[in-house]
Scaffold this motif. Structure first.
Motif, PDB file in Angstrom:
ATOM      1  N   GLY A 395      24.631  26.180  35.826  1.00  0.00           N
ATOM      2  CA  GLY A 395      25.443  27.352  36.112  1.00  0.00           C
ATOM      3  C   GLY A 395      26.800  26.775  36.234  1.00  0.00           C
ATOM      4  O   GLY A 395      27.402  25.851  36.468  1.00  0.00           O
ATOM      5  N   THR A 396      27.615  27.885  35.559  1.00  0.00           N
ATOM      6  CA  THR A 396      29.027  27.875  35.315  1.00  0.00           C
ATOM      7  C   THR A 396      29.793  28.893  36.388  1.00  0.00           C
ATOM      8  O   THR A 396      29.689  29.879  36.157  1.00  0.00           O
ATOM      9  N   LEU A 397      30.799  28.175  37.117  1.00  0.00           N
ATOM     10  CA  LEU A 397      31.440  29.100  37.902  1.00  0.00           C
ATOM     11  C   LEU A 397      32.900  29.363  37.226  1.00  0.00           C
ATOM     12  O   LEU A 397      33.692  28.715  36.948  1.00  0.00           O
ATOM     13  N   TYR A 398      33.298  30.591  36.854  1.00  0.00           N
ATOM     14  CA  TYR A 398      34.438  31.239  36.501  1.00  0.00           C
ATOM     15  C   TYR A 398      35.284  31.911  37.463  1.00  0.00           C
ATOM     16  O   TYR A 398      34.835  32.637  38.506  1.00  0.00           O
ATOM     17  N   GLY A 399      36.682  31.658  37.434  1.00  0.00           N
ATOM     18  CA  GLY A 399      37.681  32.276  38.331  1.00  0.00           C
ATOM     19  C   GLY A 399      38.737  31.329  38.532  1.00  0.00           C
ATOM     20  O   GLY A 399      38.906  30.061  37.949  1.00  0.00           O
ATOM     21  N   PRO A 400      39.648  31.754  39.146  1.00  0.00           N
ATOM     22  CA  PRO A 400      39.912  32.947  39.896  1.00  0.00           C
ATOM     23  C   PRO A 400      40.163  34.040  39.108  1.00  0.00           C
ATOM     24  O   PRO A 400      40.860  33.902  37.938  1.00  0.00           O
ATOM     25  N   LEU A 401      39.594  35.446  39.357  1.00  0.00           N
ATOM     26  CA  LEU A 401      39.825  36.629  38.706  1.00  0.00           C
ATOM     27  C   LEU A 401      40.649  37.472  39.426  1.00  0.00           C
ATOM     28  O   LEU A 401      40.187  37.700  40.510  1.00  0.00           O
ATOM     29  N   ALA A 402      41.883  38.076  39.023  1.00  0.00           N
ATOM     30  CA  ALA A 402      42.683  39.041  40.021  1.00  0.00           C
ATOM     31  C   ALA A 402      41.739  40.456  40.265  1.00  0.00           C
ATOM     32  O   ALA A 402      42.127  40.763  41.337  1.00  0.00           O
ATOM     33  N   GLU A 403      40.921  40.803  39.569  1.00  0.00           N
ATOM     34  CA  GLU A 403      40.188  41.802  39.920  1.00  0.00           C
ATOM     35  C   GLU A 403      38.524  41.703  39.549  1.00  0.00           C
ATOM     36  O   GLU A 403      38.118  40.578  38.885  1.00  0.00           O
ATOM     37  N   ARG A 404      37.751  42.267  40.268  1.00  0.00           N
ATOM     38  CA  ARG A 404      36.419  42.401  40.331  1.00  0.00           C
ATOM     39  C   ARG A 404      35.961  42.421  38.766  1.00  0.00           C
ATOM     40  O   ARG A 404      36.305  43.666  38.044  1.00  0.00           O
ATOM     41  N   PRO A 405      35.314  41.474  38.279  1.00  0.00           N
ATOM     42  CA  PRO A 405      34.948  41.573  36.797  1.00  0.00           C
ATOM     43  C   PRO A 405      34.036  42.652  36.349  1.00  0.00           C
ATOM     44  O   PRO A 405      32.766  43.091  37.512  1.00  0.00           O
ATOM     45  N   GLU A 406      34.056  43.235  35.191  1.00  0.00           N
ATOM     46  CA  GLU A 406      32.790  44.268  34.870  1.00  0.00           C
ATOM     47  C   GLU A 406      31.602  43.571  34.179  1.00  0.00           C
ATOM     48  O   GLU A 406      31.815  42.526  33.559  1.00  0.00           O
ATOM     49  N   PRO A 407      30.514  43.651  34.806  1.00  0.00           N
ATOM     50  CA  PRO A 407      29.327  43.275  34.156  1.00  0.00           C
ATOM     51  C   PRO A 407      29.030  43.102  32.739  1.00  0.00           C
ATOM     52  O   PRO A 407      29.566  44.254  32.245  1.00  0.00           O
ATOM     53  N   GLY A 447      40.895  35.695  44.940  1.00  0.00           N
ATOM     54  CA  GLY A 447      40.461  36.143  43.641  1.00  0.00           C
ATOM     55  C   GLY A 447      39.071  36.190  43.570  1.00  0.00           C
ATOM     56  O   GLY A 447      38.204  35.951  44.532  1.00  0.00           O
ATOM     57  N   PHE A 448      38.434  36.649  42.376  1.00  0.00           N
ATOM     58  CA  PHE A 448      36.899  36.585  42.231  1.00  0.00           C
ATOM     59  C   PHE A 448      36.677  35.777  41.495  1.00  0.00           C
ATOM     60  O   PHE A 448      37.287  35.124  40.474  1.00  0.00           O
ATOM     61  N   TYR A 449      35.228  35.008  41.920  1.00  0.00           N
ATOM     62  CA  TYR A 449      34.742  33.952  41.096  1.00  0.00           C
ATOM     63  C   TYR A 449      33.301  34.436  40.927  1.00  0.00           C
ATOM     64  O   TYR A 449      32.497  34.802  41.709  1.00  0.00           O
ATOM     65  N   THR A 450      32.763  34.172  39.685  1.00  0.00           N
ATOM     66  CA  THR A 450      31.422  34.454  39.215  1.00  0.00           C
ATOM     67  C   THR A 450      30.798  33.685  38.486  1.00  0.00           C
ATOM     68  O   THR A 450      31.139  32.740  37.640  1.00  0.00           O
ATOM     69  N   TRP A 451      29.400  33.448  38.664  1.00  0.00           N
ATOM     70  CA  TRP A 451      28.545  32.663  38.048  1.00  0.00           C
ATOM     71  C   TRP A 451      27.840  33.054  36.932  1.00  0.00           C
ATOM     72  O   TRP A 451      27.370  34.361  36.773  1.00  0.00           O
ATOM     73  N   VAL A 452      27.674  32.027  35.966  1.00  0.00           N
ATOM     74  CA  VAL A 452      26.657  32.455  34.743  1.00  0.00           C
ATOM     75  C   VAL A 452      25.835  31.057  34.729  1.00  0.00           C
ATOM     76  O   VAL A 452      26.024  30.051  34.658  1.00  0.00           O
ATOM     77  N   TRP A 453      24.533  31.584  34.739  1.00  0.00           N
ATOM     78  CA  TRP A 453      23.387  30.468  34.788  1.00  0.00           C
ATOM     79  C   TRP A 453      22.577  30.522  33.367  1.00  0.00           C
ATOM     80  O   TRP A 453      22.246  31.799  32.643  1.00  0.00           O
TER      81      TRP A 453
END
Length: 817
Positions: A395-407, A447-453
């Motif tokens: 899993g890779t964690l991306y962030g911080p993002l200033a706004e909720r990411p679009e899927p 910010g927002f942090y999102t995972w990609v597996w």
């Protein structure tokens, strides 16, 4: 019956001189037609005899009647032979009753015979199928004794069965048998039909090897074996075992590989392969099923009791019995899935906390599963238990993002999002959920942090990559990656504001206002965005009244009076926030301001982006105390009755708007002095005589009460615009004595225009005392005139500019109540 039989035989002998020779040749004699009459007449006579109840005494024959019934005068049943006492059955329908028999002989055909009632010649019988059926029926159902009704019925059914079978080749015989059947009870006819049907099946039966079992694979490891009727034993020869509960008619051996089967029924068995740690993805199974059969064969042979005395007597037969035949076989097969499915592991995730608190680590809950249509999760057998093969995911964690990411299906590359770090998990327990933490202390920005597996077939542990790549449990080319920006895989670190505030002024006169200057800092990560724009965050400033100096605390004390609440919405920290703050119209105390960011004040899209919080309550820089203007007064030291007197006030400090000063004049009461009302007029009794102060009245008053006991004048209020000296309106005294001045400072409340007193002087101060005396000219002219004499004079008090005027015509003595 005996008499009729004798008559028939005598008549037959008279009409058949050569009948014996003809019968011996197996064909009708020349006396056939003469004997036909007697043969027709004899049964008719027997029927008549039965119908009329005329019977004779039974003759003891060599073969006696056993169990059976009489139908129309015909005995239908078993004869008990004299040879060995066994049952035998007539094989010649409508033949002569047996009178003697010789020891039984084995027969493979039946002789021809002459029917009694019709004289019809019945040809010899050599039908192999029919003889086998007679063998079955007599051997199976003919060995029974006499006595009960069921035995009689069964014996009759056996006899009818033999006659029915013989009648299949001769219509006359069949018609005669049908006539007798018509007289039989329903139960006997039903039994006969059943025996014939059973016999037809029994004599045509043969040993047929059972059908082959079928194997249906439910997964790459499990299969269902359908075993048809006829098998007695099943064995998983290598690489597999039986699973589940043994169905009815099946017993599993202790080793789990062998089952004993009831061959009379079909069975459904579940099996599974037993791969080891190093086994390839597909493991063939060797299966074996065994069968054996026994069958009773019914030969076309009967034991016949050939009549010995008269060739025309009935032939009695009984079955010779069956012969047991056996056969056996084995079915073997090596089976494996013909089109094995690929194992395709996937992951779905759900962050443990979508909204993180300060200090929380990033924690993702990763659930391993399989894609639709995938093979089952692979496992191997070791130490008497199943062990799943571990699958690795990254899993890779991306962030911080200033706004909720679009899927999105893929991670954006323009611009590429920042990466916090990566985490690896191996599903050692197989499919299921695993908690995967990623603690990066320096990654705490808002910010927002999102995972990609991802699951990569090339990056798997040894338990998956067994043998050659073709034998791997996950294909090397397999790739799985979930989406970017999925809501369930996204954390939020909300903005945690640091709030700094300070009032522009911390000392204010009652009712005056200032501004609170508020500075907010969202912390690391900066200001977050909502709906494509910087998030509009609302801050609430609450102004609370205090009685003294507030004590700093996280929140206001219970019961605190909220003076005002201001809400201000801003979208950046670039400029400070200002809110107006005023103090109440009161003599003391003050206010303090507390600034908060609260979820309930935010819009739906912003609410999740902020951490609720406040600065402290009672911070000195956020508190203002009420400071009253200072008022000092100096009254005119002395004056004369009828002339003006005044007071002078000196006002220092900030003066509230709409402030005014008022002055109240008190006449010091003395024993024996006339009492004065609020307009400096005598208080009269009911009789019109002025009332006077008594020693008793004054003795009950303290100094303050005595000072305030007799107000005699109140001036008009003087508006104050600012600090300085203010002279009271003039007052004209109407009697001599000691006058006390008391000033008061008040302000008008703009809400309801009521007056709020901020200051009142002390009664009796030396500098606020005026001594009033009579003018000497007045004393000389009046000679000490009384108030009654003065009542008619014209005494004037100037009015205007706050002066109080008393016209002589308006001066009337006031009567006491």
């Amino acid at each position: 019956m005996h008499e009729q039989e004798q008559a028939r035989r005598i008549a037959e002998d008279l009409w058949r001189p050569d009948g014996a020779d003809a019968a011996a040749e197996g064909k009708p004699s020349r006396g056939h037609w003469r004997r036909l009459v007697l043969r027709i007449a004899a049964p008719l006579a027997a029927v008549i005899a039965v119908a009329t109840g005329i019977t004779g005494a039974s003759t003891a024959y060599a073969a006696a009647e056993g169990p059976g019934v009489r139908l129309g005068g015909v005995f239908v049943g078993a004869y008990v032979t004299s040879t060995n006492g066994s049952n035998a059955f007539c094989a010649e329908p409508d033949g002569d009753n047996p009178t003697a028999e010789v020891p039984a002989t084995r027969m493979t055909s039946l002789r021809g015979y002459l029917m009694q009632s019709t004289g019809h010649w019945v040809a010899p019988y050599a039908n192999e199928q029919g003889l086998r059926m007679m063998n079955y029926v007599t051997a199976t159902y003919g060995t029974l004794g006499a006595g009960d009704d069921w035995q009689n019925s069964q014996a009759a059914a056996v006899a009818l069965s033999i006659w029915t079978i013989r009648g299949w080749e001769d219509g006359v015989v069949a018609g005669w048998v049908e006539t007798i059947r018509g007289l039989a009870p329903v139960a006997v006819r039903s039994l006969a039909d059943r025996f014939v049907s059973e016999a037809a099946g029994a004599v045509t039966a043969r040993i047929v090897p059972p059908a082959e079992p079928s194997v249906t694979w439910s997964s790459e490891r499990e299969a269902v074996v359908t075993v048809p009727v006829g098998y007695e034993r099943f064995h998983a020869a290598s690489g597999g075992r039986l699973v589940g509960n043994a169905p009815a008619g099946v017993a599993f051996a202790n080793d789990g590989t062998t089952a004993t089967l009831d061959p009379a029924r079909a069975h459904t068995l579940s099996i599974e392969s037993l791969p080891t740690l190093s086994s390839p993805r597909i493991l063939p199974l060797e299966l074996r099923a065994e069968w054996s059969q026994q069958l009773t064969r019914w030969p076309a042979e009967l034991w016949g009791f050939q009549p010995g005395a008269d060739a025309s007597d009935q032939l009695l037969v009984v079955g010779g019995g069956g012969e047991v035949q056996s056969d056996a076989g084995v079915w073997t097969k090596t089976v494996a899935p013909s089109e094995p499915r690929a194992f395709e592991p996937i992951v779905t995730t759900q962050v443990a906390q979508a909204r993180l608190s300060p200090g929380d680590a990033y924690l993702d809950r990763v659930t391993f599963g399989i894609a639709p249509g995938s093979a089952a999760w692979p496992s191997y057998w070791a130490d008497g238990a199943w062990h799943p093969r571990a699958v690795r995911a990254t899993g890779t964690l991306y962030g911080p993002l200033a706004e909720r990411p679009e899927p999105a299906a893929q991670v954006p590359d323009d611009p590429a999002p920042p990466i916090v770090g990566t985490a690896v998990v191996e599903a050692e327990q197989g499919a299921g959920t695993y908690d995967v933490p990623l603690d990066v202390p320096e990654a705490r920005a808002a910010g927002f942090y999102t995972w990609v597996w991802e699951v990569d077939g090339e990056d798997q542990p040894d338990v998956i990559q067994t043998g050659t790549p073709e034998a791997w449990h996950v294909a090397g080319a397999y790739r799985f990656q979930d989406g970017f920006g999925l809501a369930e895989e996204t954390h939020l670190r909300p903005m945690e504001f640091t709030i700094t505030t300070a009032l522009r002024e911390t000392e204010l006169p009652p009712g005056e206002a200032t501004e609170d200057v508020i500075t907010v800092d969202p912390g690391p990560g900066g200001w977050l965005r909502a709906d494509g724009e910087p998030a509009p965050v609302t801050f609430r400033a609450t102004v609370t009244e205090v009685d003294g100096v507030p004590v700093r605390a996280p929140r206001a004390p219970d019961g605190a009076t909220v003076r005002a609440t201001e809400r201000v919405t801003v979208s950046s920290a670039d400029a400070p926030i200002t809110v107006p703050v005023d103090v109440p119209l009161r003599r003391n105390g003050g206010v303090t301001v507390q600034v908060c960011v609260l979820a309930e004040d935010q819009t739906e899209s912003v609410r999740e982006l902020v951490v609720e919080g406040c600065d402290d309550w009672g911070v000195p820089e956020e508190s203002a105390r009420i400071v009253l203007p200072r008022v000092m007064t100096v009254a005119q030291r002395s004056g004369l009755v009828g002339q003006t007197i005044h007071d002078v006030a000196s006002v220092r400090g900030r003066v509230p708007q709409q402030s005014s000063l008022g002055f109240t004049v008190y006449l010091q009461p003395e024993v024996g002095a006339v009492k004065m009302d609020a307009h400096w007029r005598p208080v009269l009794s009911r009789s019109g005589v002025p009332e006077r102060w008594t020693a008793t009245e004054l003795a009950h008053l303290d100094a303050r009460e005595k000072c305030l006991a007799q107000p005699v004048a109140r001036t008009a209020r003087v508006r104050i615009e600012g600090p300085g000296e203010v002279r009271s309106p003039d007052v004209v005294p109407r009697s001599a004595g000691t006058v006390r001045w008391v000033e008061d400072l008040a302000v008008e409340d703009p809400r309801d225009r009521s007056s709020v007193e901020l200051h009142r002087g002390v009664c009796g101060a030396a500098q606020e005392t005026t001594e009033v005396r009579r003018a000497e000219s007045e004393l000389a002219s009046t000679g000490g005139a009384t108030w009654g004499a003065l009542a008619g004079s014209a005494a004037l008090l100037l009015s205007g500019a706050g002066l109080v005027a008393l016209a002589s015509r308006a001066v009337r003595p006031r009567r006491s109540a």
